[in-house]
Scaffold this motif. Structure first.
Motif, PDB file in Angstrom:
ATOM      1  N   LYS A 116      10.005  72.248  36.816  1.00  0.00           N
ATOM      2  CA  LYS A 116       9.062  71.399  36.091  1.00  0.00           C
ATOM      3  C   LYS A 116       9.697  70.112  35.586  1.00  0.00           C
ATOM      4  O   LYS A 116       8.987  69.163  35.236  1.00  0.00           O
ATOM      5  N   PHE A 117      11.042  70.079  35.550  1.00  0.00           N
ATOM      6  CA  PHE A 117      11.731  68.946  34.948  1.00  0.00           C
ATOM      7  C   PHE A 117      12.679  68.227  35.909  1.00  0.00           C
ATOM      8  O   PHE A 117      13.019  67.072  35.674  1.00  0.00           O
ATOM      9  N   THR A 118      13.129  68.916  36.965  1.00  0.00           N
ATOM     10  CA  THR A 118      14.174  68.370  37.827  1.00  0.00           C
ATOM     11  C   THR A 118      13.631  68.097  39.223  1.00  0.00           C
ATOM     12  O   THR A 118      13.331  69.036  39.968  1.00  0.00           O
ATOM     13  N   PRO A 119      13.517  66.836  39.633  1.00  0.00           N
ATOM     14  CA  PRO A 119      12.964  66.513  40.953  1.00  0.00           C
ATOM     15  C   PRO A 119      13.747  67.125  42.111  1.00  0.00           C
ATOM     16  O   PRO A 119      13.150  67.500  43.122  1.00  0.00           O
ATOM     17  N   ALA A 164       2.589  75.899  50.639  1.00  0.00           N
ATOM     18  CA  ALA A 164       3.672  75.977  49.652  1.00  0.00           C
ATOM     19  C   ALA A 164       4.399  74.642  49.536  1.00  0.00           C
ATOM     20  O   ALA A 164       4.805  74.232  48.441  1.00  0.00           O
ATOM     21  N   ALA A 165       4.555  73.957  50.669  1.00  0.00           N
ATOM     22  CA  ALA A 165       5.192  72.637  50.634  1.00  0.00           C
ATOM     23  C   ALA A 165       4.357  71.661  49.814  1.00  0.00           C
ATOM     24  O   ALA A 165       4.898  70.845  49.056  1.00  0.00           O
ATOM     25  N   LEU A 166       3.063  71.745  49.946  1.00  0.00           N
ATOM     26  CA  LEU A 166       2.177  70.851  49.190  1.00  0.00           C
ATOM     27  C   LEU A 166       2.315  71.109  47.690  1.00  0.00           C
ATOM     28  O   LEU A 166       2.345  70.158  46.887  1.00  0.00           O
ATOM     29  N   LEU A 167       2.415  72.358  47.293  1.00  0.00           N
ATOM     30  CA  LEU A 167       2.586  72.676  45.871  1.00  0.00           C
ATOM     31  C   LEU A 167       3.892  72.085  45.331  1.00  0.00           C
ATOM     32  O   LEU A 167       3.931  71.541  44.224  1.00  0.00           O
ATOM     33  N   SER A 168       4.972  72.191  46.123  1.00  0.00           N
ATOM     34  CA  SER A 168       6.250  71.636  45.686  1.00  0.00           C
ATOM     35  C   SER A 168       6.203  70.113  45.646  1.00  0.00           C
ATOM     36  O   SER A 168       6.801  69.485  44.768  1.00  0.00           O
ATOM     37  N   TRP A 169       5.484  69.515  46.595  1.00  0.00           N
ATOM     38  CA  TRP A 169       5.327  68.055  46.586  1.00  0.00           C
ATOM     39  C   TRP A 169       4.594  67.600  45.321  1.00  0.00           C
ATOM     40  O   TRP A 169       4.998  66.627  44.688  1.00  0.00           O
ATOM     41  N   ARG A 170       3.550  68.314  44.965  1.00  0.00           N
ATOM     42  CA  ARG A 170       2.811  67.967  43.750  1.00  0.00           C
ATOM     43  C   ARG A 170       3.675  68.163  42.506  1.00  0.00           C
ATOM     44  O   ARG A 170       3.575  67.381  41.550  1.00  0.00           O
ATOM     45  N   GLN A 171       4.515  69.201  42.514  1.00  0.00           N
ATOM     46  CA  GLN A 171       5.413  69.411  41.383  1.00  0.00           C
ATOM     47  C   GLN A 171       6.409  68.262  41.271  1.00  0.00           C
ATOM     48  O   GLN A 171       6.722  67.789  40.171  1.00  0.00           O
ATOM     49  N   GLN A 200       5.886  65.153  42.284  1.00  0.00           N
ATOM     50  CA  GLN A 200       5.141  63.992  41.804  1.00  0.00           C
ATOM     51  C   GLN A 200       4.865  64.081  40.304  1.00  0.00           C
ATOM     52  O   GLN A 200       4.776  63.061  39.611  1.00  0.00           O
ATOM     53  N   HIS A 201       4.748  65.303  39.811  1.00  0.00           N
ATOM     54  CA  HIS A 201       4.463  65.512  38.388  1.00  0.00           C
ATOM     55  C   HIS A 201       5.692  65.228  37.527  1.00  0.00           C
ATOM     56  O   HIS A 201       5.583  64.627  36.446  1.00  0.00           O
ATOM     57  N   CYS A 202       6.878  65.678  37.975  1.00  0.00           N
ATOM     58  CA  CYS A 202       8.068  65.553  37.117  1.00  0.00           C
ATOM     59  C   CYS A 202       8.823  64.249  37.337  1.00  0.00           C
ATOM     60  O   CYS A 202       9.593  63.830  36.458  1.00  0.00           O
ATOM     61  N   ALA A 203       8.627  63.581  38.471  1.00  0.00           N
ATOM     62  CA  ALA A 203       9.395  62.370  38.774  1.00  0.00           C
ATOM     63  C   ALA A 203       9.240  61.271  37.726  1.00  0.00           C
ATOM     64  O   ALA A 203      10.245  60.655  37.326  1.00  0.00           O
ATOM     65  N   PRO A 204       8.005  60.970  37.227  1.00  0.00           N
ATOM     66  CA  PRO A 204       7.893  59.883  36.237  1.00  0.00           C
ATOM     67  C   PRO A 204       8.615  60.164  34.930  1.00  0.00           C
ATOM     68  O   PRO A 204       8.912  59.222  34.185  1.00  0.00           O
ATOM     69  N   ARG A 205       8.896  61.429  34.626  1.00  0.00           N
ATOM     70  CA  ARG A 205       9.553  61.772  33.363  1.00  0.00           C
ATOM     71  C   ARG A 205      11.054  61.977  33.507  1.00  0.00           C
ATOM     72  O   ARG A 205      11.742  62.247  32.535  1.00  0.00           O
ATOM     73  N   TRP A 206      11.560  61.853  34.738  1.00  0.00           N
ATOM     74  CA  TRP A 206      12.973  62.101  35.012  1.00  0.00           C
ATOM     75  C   TRP A 206      13.824  60.970  34.446  1.00  0.00           C
ATOM     76  O   TRP A 206      13.536  59.788  34.668  1.00  0.00           O
ATOM     77  N   PRO A 207      14.892  61.269  33.701  1.00  0.00           N
ATOM     78  CA  PRO A 207      15.660  60.205  33.028  1.00  0.00           C
ATOM     79  C   PRO A 207      16.580  59.406  33.938  1.00  0.00           C
ATOM     80  O   PRO A 207      17.163  58.418  33.489  1.00  0.00           O
ATOM     81  N   TYR A 208      16.743  59.799  35.209  1.00  0.00           N
ATOM     82  CA  TYR A 208      17.642  59.097  36.116  1.00  0.00           C
ATOM     83  C   TYR A 208      16.868  58.596  37.339  1.00  0.00           C
ATOM     84  O   TYR A 208      16.922  59.202  38.415  1.00  0.00           O
ATOM     85  N   PRO A 209      16.131  57.491  37.203  1.00  0.00           N
ATOM     86  CA  PRO A 209      15.270  57.030  38.298  1.00  0.00           C
ATOM     87  C   PRO A 209      16.038  56.653  39.553  1.00  0.00           C
ATOM     88  O   PRO A 209      15.458  56.634  40.649  1.00  0.00           O
ATOM     89  N   ALA A 210      17.328  56.370  39.441  1.00  0.00           N
ATOM     90  CA  ALA A 210      18.108  55.967  40.615  1.00  0.00           C
ATOM     91  C   ALA A 210      18.207  57.078  41.650  1.00  0.00           C
ATOM     92  O   ALA A 210      18.448  56.811  42.831  1.00  0.00           O
ATOM     93  N   THR A 211      18.035  58.335  41.245  1.00  0.00           N
ATOM     94  CA  THR A 211      18.139  59.447  42.189  1.00  0.00           C
ATOM     95  C   THR A 211      16.823  59.732  42.904  1.00  0.00           C
ATOM     96  O   THR A 211      16.815  60.454  43.904  1.00  0.00           O
ATOM     97  N   LEU A 212      15.721  59.197  42.413  1.00  0.00           N
ATOM     98  CA  LEU A 212      14.424  59.523  42.984  1.00  0.00           C
ATOM     99  C   LEU A 212      14.257  58.956  44.386  1.00  0.00           C
ATOM    100  O   LEU A 212      13.580  59.552  45.234  1.00  0.00           O
ATOM    101  N   ASP A 213      14.864  57.797  44.655  1.00  0.00           N
ATOM    102  CA  ASP A 213      14.767  57.205  45.981  1.00  0.00           C
ATOM    103  C   ASP A 213      15.376  58.130  47.029  1.00  0.00           C
ATOM    104  O   ASP A 213      14.811  58.333  48.107  1.00  0.00           O
TER     105      ASP A 213
END
Length: 373
Positions: free
Chosen positions: A306-309, A328-335, A337-350
């Motif tokens: 829920k917290f770690t992309p 199942a892949a779709l559920l993980s993709w949505r998860q 998308q849900h946690c990415a905006p709150r992640w404190p290290y945006p440089a890793t999201l790319d």
């Protein structure tokens, strides 16, 4: 046969804590018996609140002592709520590290040798000093305030002792353990500073691939004898993965995980998540990778998805490439998308997004239905 050792350090904390808790519980029940539920229920609420306040004071102690030592503010976390500085302003994010109640990260001052004692002692000292102040004040106030203040003091005494006595519990090292390692190992002090500097740049949006190359030119014979060196070494395969060298990253992750000492459990699980992502994209089969998905790793993934992309990224690739389960892949993709905006290290999201897109390309080449992303 496997040889079992007695965890003396854990017992040195758990046994006195149990005795203290039993004695305290008996004392409070005896003292509050004449007053009934009218004082008992507020006391229980005070106990819960006291631990939360002491957790905040603990991280505040690290913050104040770190700033006094020349460090610069990075982030302040209690529970999963994280206050951090991004783009010159303070923002609130969500992040959770299993086995910890909070964390204060600071950027060290320039130089090879950085101050570390006051920074690491600050949290436990804040707990003990606040406990002493509360206990002394309790004798100056009328009933029932002494009860509440003594509960607060007991919480501070417990957290101070648990954090200052060197321990590694539930795969996480406490402040006393860290201080012990840093005091005796120049290598640990160097990699401690390197780890914090890498985190500082990640928080500012600078990915590992764009960070100074000299930080990653560590000696080839450097072994993860302590959690700080292990963390610094873990940046090497992560940087290869960030650069797109999945084969090199996979080999480096496996080499690091094969070392029997130095890695904390939580570091091992985090590395295994990235190893699985690389291996899945390199076409390793579900049977090859199944031994990596231990019950402990699955528990870690459940606690952090829920917290770690990166956890959601790995579960997305596992569902898509190993299980061949688009839903199942779709559920993980949505998860993700849900946690990415709150992640404190945006440089890793790319990097996470590029790996997931590569997984989609691999799945499309295998000719089975894709989730509607």
């Amino acid at each position: 046969m496997k040889r079992h050792t007695v965890p003396w350090r854990k017992l040195a904390v758990l046994i006195p804590a149990a005795l203290l808790g039993a004695a305290g519980g008996y004392f409070f029940m005896w003292a509050l018996d004449p007053y009934g539920m009218t004082v008992l229920l507020p006391s229980l609420a005070c106990l819960v609140l006291s631990f939360w306040l002491q957790a905040i004071l603990h991280e505040g102690g690290h913050l104040v002592c770190g700033l006094l030592s020349g460090y610069r503010f990075l982030s302040f976390r209690v529970g999963s709520f994280t206050l951090l500085r991004q783009n010159g302003r303070l923002v609130l994010r969500r992040f959770y590290l299993p086995g910890t109640g909070g964390q204060c990260l600071l950027e060290p001052p320039d130089g090879d040798e950085v101050p570390f004692r006051l920074y690491n002692l600050g949290g436990g000292l804040a707990n003990l000093l606040s406990a002493l102040a509360a206990a002394l004040t309790a004798f100056l106030l009328p009933f029932p305030w002494p009860v509440f203040l003594l509960i607060f003091a007991a919480a501070g005494l417990f957290l101070g002792a648990v954090n200052l006595i060197p321990l590694s519990m539930d795969g996480v090292a406490n402040d006393g353990f860290n201080l012990h390692l840093l005091s005796r190992s120049p290598q640990a002090r160097r990699t401690f500073a390197l780890q914090l500097r890498c985190h500082a740049l990640l928080q500012r949006g600078i990915p590992l691939r764009d960070q100074p190359a000299r930080w990653f030119q560590l000696p080839q014979d450097l072994e993860p004898q302590d959690p700080f060196t292990a963390a610094a070494l873990s940046f090497l395969p992560s940087r290869l993965m960030d650069q797109g060298d999945l084969s090199g990253a996979e080999a480096a992750f496996r080499t690091l995980l094969d070392v029997p000492s130095g890695l904390l459990d939580i570091q091992r699980w985090d590395l295994t998540v990235d190893l699985l992502s690389c291996s899945l994209l390199l076409g390793r089969s579900q049977e090859e990778l199944a031994p990596l998905r231990t019950p402990a790793l699955l528990h870690y993934c459940k606690a952090t998805r829920k917290f770690t992309p990166s956890t959601s990224r790995m579960e997305f690739l596992w569902a898509l490439l190993a299980q061949r389960d688009p839903e199942a892949a779709l559920l993980s993709w949505r998860q993700f998308q849900h946690c990415a905006p709150r992640w404190p290290y945006p440089a890793t999201l790319d990097t996470d997004r590029r790996l997931m897109e590569l997984g989609l390309q691999r799945a499309q080449g295998q000719g089975f239905p894709l989730p509607p992303l």
